[in-house]
Design an enzyme around this catalytic site. Structure first.
Site, PDB file in Angstrom:
ATOM      1  N   LYS A 130      20.179  21.164  -6.896  1.00 43.87           N
ATOM      2  CA  LYS A 130      20.003  19.974  -7.729  1.00 43.87           C
ATOM      3  C   LYS A 130      18.534  19.585  -7.661  1.00 43.87           C
ATOM      4  CE  LYS A 130      22.497  17.198 -10.273  1.00 43.87           C
ATOM      5  NZ  LYS A 130      23.723  17.465 -11.022  1.00 43.87           N
ATOM      6  N   GLY A 169      20.813  20.017 -17.270  1.00 39.70           N
ATOM      7  CA  GLY A 169      20.631  18.573 -17.406  1.00 39.70           C
ATOM      8  C   GLY A 169      21.504  17.780 -16.443  1.00 39.70           C
ATOM      9  N   ASP A 170      21.256  16.503 -16.387  1.00 38.13           N
ATOM     10  CA  ASP A 170      22.080  15.544 -15.644  1.00 38.13           C
ATOM     11  C   ASP A 170      21.665  14.174 -16.186  1.00 38.13           C
ATOM     12  OD1 ASP A 170      23.997  15.323 -13.178  1.00 38.13           O
ATOM     13  OD2 ASP A 170      22.503  13.802 -12.765  1.00 38.13           O
ATOM     14  N   THR A 213      31.321  19.037 -20.002  1.00 38.29           N
ATOM     15  CA  THR A 213      31.765  18.288 -18.816  1.00 38.29           C
ATOM     16  C   THR A 213      32.864  17.297 -19.209  1.00 38.29           C
ATOM     17  OG1 THR A 213      29.519  18.479 -17.987  1.00 38.29           O
ATOM     18  CG2 THR A 213      30.961  16.955 -16.828  1.00 38.29           C
TER      19      THR A 213
HETATM   20  P1  NDP Z   1      23.628  10.433 -19.006  1.00 40.13           P
HETATM   21  O1  NDP Z   1      22.270  10.070 -18.592  1.00 40.13           O
HETATM   22  O2  NDP Z   1      23.842  11.156 -20.279  1.00 40.13           O
HETATM   23  O3  NDP Z   1      24.561   9.132 -19.024  1.00 40.13           O
HETATM   24  C1  NDP Z   1      24.748   8.329 -17.909  1.00 40.13           C
HETATM   25  C2  NDP Z   1      25.477   7.076 -18.356  1.00 40.13           C
HETATM   26  O4  NDP Z   1      25.815   6.323 -17.194  1.00 40.13           O
HETATM   27  C3  NDP Z   1      24.640   6.178 -19.236  1.00 40.13           C
HETATM   28  O5  NDP Z   1      25.468   5.501 -20.136  1.00 40.13           O
HETATM   29  C4  NDP Z   1      24.010   5.220 -18.241  1.00 40.13           C
HETATM   30  O6  NDP Z   1      23.681   3.963 -18.787  1.00 40.13           O
HETATM   31  C5  NDP Z   1      25.123   5.067 -17.235  1.00 40.13           C
HETATM   32  N1  NDP Z   1      24.543   4.825 -15.895  1.00 40.13           N
HETATM   33  C6  NDP Z   1      23.683   5.611 -15.212  1.00 40.13           C
HETATM   34  N2  NDP Z   1      23.356   5.052 -14.032  1.00 40.13           N
HETATM   35  C7  NDP Z   1      24.026   3.866 -14.013  1.00 40.13           C
HETATM   36  C8  NDP Z   1      24.100   2.840 -13.058  1.00 40.13           C
HETATM   37  N3  NDP Z   1      23.417   2.893 -11.902  1.00 40.13           N
HETATM   38  N4  NDP Z   1      24.897   1.773 -13.349  1.00 40.13           N
HETATM   39  C9  NDP Z   1      25.593   1.706 -14.504  1.00 40.13           C
HETATM   40  N5  NDP Z   1      25.544   2.678 -15.447  1.00 40.13           N
HETATM   41  C10 NDP Z   1      24.790   3.738 -15.196  1.00 40.13           C
HETATM   42  O7  NDP Z   1      24.238  11.275 -17.774  1.00 40.13           O
HETATM   43  P2  NDP Z   1      25.476  12.270 -17.785  1.00 40.13           P
HETATM   44  O8  NDP Z   1      26.530  11.758 -18.686  1.00 40.13           O
HETATM   45  O9  NDP Z   1      24.966  13.640 -17.972  1.00 40.13           O
HETATM   46  O10 NDP Z   1      25.963  12.176 -16.260  1.00 40.13           O
HETATM   47  C11 NDP Z   1      26.871  11.178 -15.820  1.00 40.13           C
HETATM   48  C12 NDP Z   1      27.475  11.587 -14.495  1.00 40.13           C
HETATM   49  O11 NDP Z   1      28.147  12.854 -14.633  1.00 40.13           O
HETATM   50  C13 NDP Z   1      26.485  11.777 -13.346  1.00 40.13           C
HETATM   51  O12 NDP Z   1      27.130  11.439 -12.128  1.00 40.13           O
HETATM   52  C14 NDP Z   1      26.236  13.280 -13.366  1.00 40.13           C
HETATM   53  O13 NDP Z   1      25.777  13.759 -12.111  1.00 40.13           O
HETATM   54  C15 NDP Z   1      27.639  13.785 -13.670  1.00 40.13           C
HETATM   55  N6  NDP Z   1      27.725  15.129 -14.220  1.00 40.13           N
HETATM   56  C16 NDP Z   1      27.024  15.468 -15.351  1.00 40.13           C
HETATM   57  C17 NDP Z   1      27.141  16.734 -15.878  1.00 40.13           C
HETATM   58  C18 NDP Z   1      26.520  17.118 -17.167  1.00 40.13           C
HETATM   59  O14 NDP Z   1      26.831  18.216 -17.654  1.00 40.13           O
HETATM   60  N7  NDP Z   1      25.688  16.299 -17.782  1.00 40.13           N
HETATM   61  C19 NDP Z   1      27.926  17.785 -15.165  1.00 40.13           C
HETATM   62  C20 NDP Z   1      28.683  17.280 -14.060  1.00 40.13           C
HETATM   63  C21 NDP Z   1      28.545  16.012 -13.583  1.00 40.13           C
HETATM   64  P3  NDP Z   1      22.350   3.759 -19.681  1.00 40.13           P
HETATM   65  O15 NDP Z   1      22.676   4.332 -21.013  1.00 40.13           O
HETATM   66  O16 NDP Z   1      22.152   2.285 -19.689  1.00 40.13           O
HETATM   67  O17 NDP Z   1      21.264   4.507 -18.967  1.00 40.13           O
END
Ligand code: NDP
Length: 450
Positions: A130, A169-170, A213
């Site tokens: 990561k 990405g993440d 995902t």
């Molecule tokens: P994005 O950046 O696309 O979206 C994250 C979302 O969560 C946004 O809506 C963001 O809000 C919100 N968010 C982030 N941090 C906080 C916080 N501290 N409090 C409240 N809301 C929060 O990320 P992903 O969708 O890619 O990832 C989301 C989760 O899934 C993470 O835990 C990631 O590690 C996990 N994941 C992702 C994968 C992927 O393929 N992308 C694969 C496997 C796991 P805002 O829009 O306001 O920033």
């Protein structure tokens, strides 16, 4: 756990905390896995004498570097960045990059550690890693993000490659950022190879990667429900987040007949009691993924959709909770409220979104709980498919990738179910940890002391 084993476990956790001071997220993630796999280690002299768990909980290496870049006002900015190459026992390092102001070494070590087990569960040859930076993309112009990504890659490129380490990405790293990163990678190396996944379709990306995902989490949820002789149709699903994972979990949920009643961002959440329809979801996707807007801008736009400022969605009545935003976003209080409101199933789209206390509440109340390690593995699985397509220089069809994703999620569920049959006292958390552990541990044993 027997009392000798309990003492060994306590000693292990004490040592872990001593060796990793101030790394709470990392210790939390390791403690959970150690608790699940200790009985396996206890009953296997080879694992014990090879110190498998001690070795598995030290990253192979942590690369830490400075990223200097210039903002639009010509100020020089400096960020911290890392790549944690955690474990390469079963394949080249693989895992996402996160750009968020909260990023630190502990968070990236926890994510790299979890990734090792998740990747093992997919059955594909991928090790765990990561990376990321404390760079905050919010409010930055596209040019600023581009300059940051180029500077970030100017150091990272020497540590990655299609057979060495393949980032994706993440949080904060979507298609736009992967484009900037890959553009700089090919420029620096003079090679067009699959050293990153999540690429655009016109330059080596895979169909269904961005959806994978979220879609995968829904496929896993369907397997969990089927095991209870239930179906997703008509279930009220509360989703947190409004990013890549949340929005495509919502899309697939809707397509499979679920009522998606919430989404959230870091500002607040929206609630639609009757369930969002496709038109509303499409508009939210455009708002969040293209315009990078806030959910608060939606209030009053659709009849029946209410916005709650500064709150998480865990106070609503639902059958299924799908935390898809970030780590530790669902705590003990939230879990108790959800249970009081009729919750029956949790499926984690995010990584470690439930605190230890929340998981304990779910366990105590017999809530069916699908941990992220298993439920959100669809993203990295399709990244693995992207690597295969790049290596073979061909492109699979969207239907083909989606069918492979579904079948892979079913196979992860089957592995968990087999572990639960082997030991009736365990749940999906232990099952996923054990199934992921075995393959990595056996590969490490085969290598001798390395
Ligand atoms: P994005 O950046 O696309 O979206 C994250 C979302 O969560 C946004 O809506 C963001 O809000 C919100 N968010 C982030 N941090 C906080 C916080 N501290 N409090 C409240 N809301 C929060 O990320 P992903 O969708 O890619 O990832 C989301 C989760 O899934 C993470 O835990 C990631 O590690 C996990 N994941 C992702 C994968 C992927 O393929 N992308 C694969 C496997 C796991 P805002 O829009 O306001 O920033």
């Amino acid at each position: 756990m027997a009392s000798k084993s309990q003492t060994d476990f306590s000693n292990f956790v004490n040592g872990l905390e001593r060796r990793n001071p101030h790394e709470n997220e990392f210790v939390q993630a390791v403690r959970e896995v150690a608790h699940s796999v200790f009985p396996l280690i206890d009953s296997d002299a080879d694992y014990r004498s090879a110190k498998i768990l001690e070795r598995m909980t030290e990253p192979d290496r942590v690369i830490s570097f400075r990223v200097s870049w210039e903002d639009d006002e010509r100020n020089i900015r400096v960020n911290r960045a890392w790549r944690v190459q955690f474990n390469r026992a079963i394949g080249p390092y693989k895992g996402g990059l996160r750009f968020h102001k909260s990023v630190n070494q502990s968070i990236l070590k926890f994510l790299g550690f979890e990734q090792t087990f998740k990747n093992s569960l997919t059955g594909l040859p991928m090790g765990g890693a990561k990376g990321g930076s404390n760079f905050n993309p919010k409010g930055k112009s596209a040019r600023e993000v581009m300059r940051f990504c180029q500077s970030f890659m100017s150091e990272l490129f020497r540590h990655i490659g299609s057979d060495a380490d393949v980032p994706a990405g993440d949080i904060g790293v979507g298609a736009r950022e992967i484009g900037f990163l890959f553009g700089q990678y090919t420029r620096l190396t003079n090679e067009f190879e699959g050293a990153l996944t999540g690429k655009g379709l016109s330059y080596g990306g895979s169909p269904v990667r961005k959806e994978a995902t979220g879609y995968g989490a829904i496929y896993f949820l369907q397997c969990m429900l089927a095991k209870q002789d239930e179906a997703l149709e008509g279930k009220r699903v509360a989703i947190s987040g409004a990013g890549n994972v949340a929005l495509f979990a919502a899309e697939r949920g809707l397509q499979e007949g679920a009522k998606v009643i919430t989404l959230s961002d870091s500002g607040g959440f929206i609630h639609c009691k009757s369930g969002l329809d496709e038109e509303a979801l499409d508009a939210i996707k455009t708002l969040k993924l293209e315009k990078r807007g806030r959910l608060s801008e939606l209030s009053e736009r659709w009849k029946g959709v209410e916005y709650f400022d500064g709150k998480a969605p865990w106070g609503v009545e639902c059958d299924v909770a799908a935390p898809c935003a970030t780590q530790n976003e669902l705590d003990g209080d939230a879990a108790r409220t959800l249970i009081d409101n009729g919750l029956r199933v949790v499926v984690e789209g995010a990584n470690m979104p439930s605190t230890d206390e929340a998981i304990q509440c779910f366990r105590d109340e017999g809530i069916v709980f699908g941990p992220g390690k298993a439920a959100n593995a669809g993203g990295v699985a399709v990244s693995g498919f992207e690597q295969s397509q790049n290596a073979a220089r061909l492109r699979w069809s969207r239907d083909d990738v989606n069918a492979r994703l579904k079948s892979l999620m079913q196979s992860i569920h089957r592995k968990c179910a087999e572990e639960m049959e082997r030991d009736e006292g365990i749940d999906y958390v232990d099952a996923a940890n054990r199934a992921g552990f075995r393959k990595v541990a056996d590969a490490m044993l085969a290598y001798g002391v390395v």
